[in-house]
Design an enzyme around this catalytic site. Sequence first.
Site, PDB file in Angstrom:
ATOM      1  N   HIS A 183     -23.044   8.663  28.901  1.00  0.00           N
ATOM      2  CA  HIS A 183     -23.836   8.468  27.673  1.00  0.00           C
ATOM      3  C   HIS A 183     -24.126   7.024  27.499  1.00  0.00           C
ATOM      4  CE1 HIS A 183     -26.658   9.899  23.761  1.00  0.00           C
ATOM      5  NE2 HIS A 183     -26.819   8.495  24.219  1.00  0.00           N
ATOM      6  N   GLU A 184     -23.318   6.026  27.097  1.00  0.00           N
ATOM      7  CA  GLU A 184     -23.114   5.143  26.249  1.00  0.00           C
ATOM      8  C   GLU A 184     -23.707   4.316  27.475  1.00  0.00           C
ATOM      9  OE1 GLU A 184     -23.089   4.088  23.436  1.00  0.00           O
ATOM     10  OE2 GLU A 184     -22.602   6.237  22.898  1.00  0.00           O
ATOM     11  N   GLY A 212     -36.720  -2.455  -5.041  1.00  0.00           N
ATOM     12  CA  GLY A 212     -36.222  -2.269  -3.626  1.00  0.00           C
ATOM     13  C   GLY A 212     -35.157  -1.398  -3.541  1.00  0.00           C
ATOM     14  N   THR A 220     -29.345  -5.852 -10.045  1.00  0.00           N
ATOM     15  CA  THR A 220     -29.129  -5.731 -10.896  1.00  0.00           C
ATOM     16  C   THR A 220     -28.125  -6.878 -10.840  1.00  0.00           C
ATOM     17  OG1 THR A 220     -28.259  -3.298 -10.794  1.00  0.00           O
ATOM     18  CG2 THR A 220     -26.749  -4.582 -11.808  1.00  0.00           C
ATOM     19  N   PRO A 269     -31.286   0.613  -3.120  1.00  0.00           N
ATOM     20  CA  PRO A 269     -30.049   0.118  -3.472  1.00  0.00           C
ATOM     21  C   PRO A 269     -29.394  -0.892  -2.700  1.00  0.00           C
ATOM     22  CG  PRO A 269     -30.518   2.600  -2.336  1.00  0.00           C
ATOM     23  CD  PRO A 269     -31.354   1.807  -1.782  1.00  0.00           C
ATOM     24  N   ASP A 296     -31.761  10.583  19.196  1.00  0.00           N
ATOM     25  CA  ASP A 296     -31.851   9.504  20.586  1.00  0.00           C
ATOM     26  C   ASP A 296     -33.533   9.918  20.438  1.00  0.00           C
ATOM     27  OD1 ASP A 296     -30.025   7.363  20.598  1.00  0.00           O
ATOM     28  OD2 ASP A 296     -29.286   8.799  22.723  1.00  0.00           O
ATOM     29  N   THR A 344     -29.653  -3.968  -3.195  1.00  0.00           N
ATOM     30  CA  THR A 344     -30.599  -5.543  -2.296  1.00  0.00           C
ATOM     31  C   THR A 344     -30.524  -6.258  -3.512  1.00  0.00           C
ATOM     32  OG1 THR A 344     -31.883  -3.862  -2.859  1.00  0.00           O
ATOM     33  CG2 THR A 344     -32.096  -4.011  -0.592  1.00  0.00           C
TER      34      THR A 344
END
Length: 595
Positions: free
Chosen positions: A415-416, A193, A200, A195, A492, A197
């Site tokens: 833009h936003e 999986g 360990t 890193p 985008d 998640t």
Amino acid sequence: MQAKKTILLWLLLTGLFLLIWRATMEANRNEQTEVGVGEIVRLAETGEVKSVVIEGNSVTLTPGATSASHVRYVAIADSAKPELIRILVERHIPFEERVPSQFMPMVISMLPWVVLAIVLVFFMSSIGSQSRNASAQIKSKSKMAENVATRFSDVAGVDEAVEEVRDLVSFLKRPKDFGRLGGRVPKGVLLAGPPGTGKTLLARAVAGEAGVPFISGSASEFVEMFVGVGASRVRDLFAEARRHAPAIIFIDEIDAVGRKRGGVSSGSHEERQQTLNQILVEMDGFAENSGVIVLAATNQPEVLDGALLRAGRFDRRVYMPLPDVRGREAILKVHAKNKKFDDTVDLTILARGTAGMTGADLEMLLNEAALYAAKLGHPAISGSDLEYARDKVIAGPERKSSLLTPRIKSVVAYHEAGHAVTAWFTKNCDPVYKVSVVPRGSSLGHTQILPQGDRPLKSRNQLLDELVCLFGGRAAEKKVASGDFTTGASDDIERATAIARRMVTDWGMAENLGQRTFGEKEHGIVFENERRDYSDATADLIDKEIRRILDQAFGRTENVLTEHWDRVVALAEALLAEETVDGARLVQLLGERPE
Ligand code: ADP
Ligand code: MG
Ligand code: ZN
């Protein structure tokens, strides 16, 4: 241990010093000038001397209490001794004759050897402790047998993975029972999986639940050291596990040694090979049902050598996926336990706004929030602290100092605003949650959406609407600057192109190309090699179809923006003045979102 040794050394040195001191005294005494019998008798008779001790050739004269003189040592010749004794007896002077000690002369003659021996011992022990330190350093790299307190309840949001490893706990607790009917308890389990998640964490939880020692090492550390060390480290690891059985061995980043064989050979390649072989030998070597289970973690299971995955080795695979929205909520709850929140905090909403984050990210988010709240002197963590931490984890810290010209600020604001307005008025886009023109990390602005849960399946219309939202930024820029635009939309456009390409080549969503895939992917390799399984004429059609999908979406975006341009302007102006717009203010500017 170390302290004891130092004390011992000091004791030895002090003893040696005292010996030398006494020996020199003795030597001095032996060097006394010879005096005649007459002189000694004279001293004794005058009463200056209280007692006389004769020891071999030397005579010690101790003065009486009234006398001011010191003890004197004098020497007399052998031939004069009988006469001295006779006179002392005659005149009733108290005296004592002692047999000369053999001890001091012996010590003196042995002294050089003693010194040599001590120096040697000292050297040997210091060399020994140095090499012991070195090997301890190497050993500490993979923490040897360790008892862990982690439990399955600490691992949240990955219930399936936990279920898969749950029976390992019973195996470890009662290995013999499971072998009773001839069953083979698994020796190796691969945890795969991305890193962070919790691979360990899960391995530790298995050891913790079973109450067995956790013995771990990282494969990348095995190979980064000197040649030959990797294999010997593996041997140590397994030897330690056998000593402590039942036990868990955890090998992190197994792909560092377990890559598919073949390809170019180099020094480090040899080292990997040896280390991998040692792992295989050890895994084949320990008896079935011996109570040792090896867990290995990797984020690239597909690059692993087949030899590792064969039966009797890592033949079980447990996948640890990125947590979904419910998983994220569960993980947040685990890490929220030791923290204090006020009533503006809703972890369910936070879970929805953290799509794509791993358990490690979420833990970091809560930690950042706690630190930030403490810094501001809040009595408990508030919703706005979490908000700050989330932005920081998603996009890196704010770049307050970055200098943007008003012109660039305005471009970013439009833009936003373009993204936000298209998303607001396009049916299948996730609702906009927050729009900001505060530069963070590498991006200058942000439109954050709140995904409505994870969608396992996406329809064609949903994908097309996604394209419309992605083009919102570029289309708004183009409109406000009468046709000119910036490089700000590159990300985008890249994402939109990727979606359109997959619609055509992977998902059979093109209009005139039928329900088929194009290009055979060689699965599992990190770089997907595509083999072309279509003609040049089809390649042309594919390009045209991708282009058509993108153009159509862009046309729709422009239509949405034209229709609602007044709102784009209002939002952009608000962003320039307020930098961040969210919640009720967003509704105020854009109106209620149409259902
Ligand atoms: P990996 O080994 O997969 O890279 P780790 O197990 O090292 O990830 O995870 C790092 C930290 O992130 C853990 O110590 C834990 O605090 C947190 N974490 C990760 N996944 C989870 C999870 N599923 N539940 C709770 N905490 C998690
Ligand atoms: Mg790890
Ligand atoms: Zn954009």
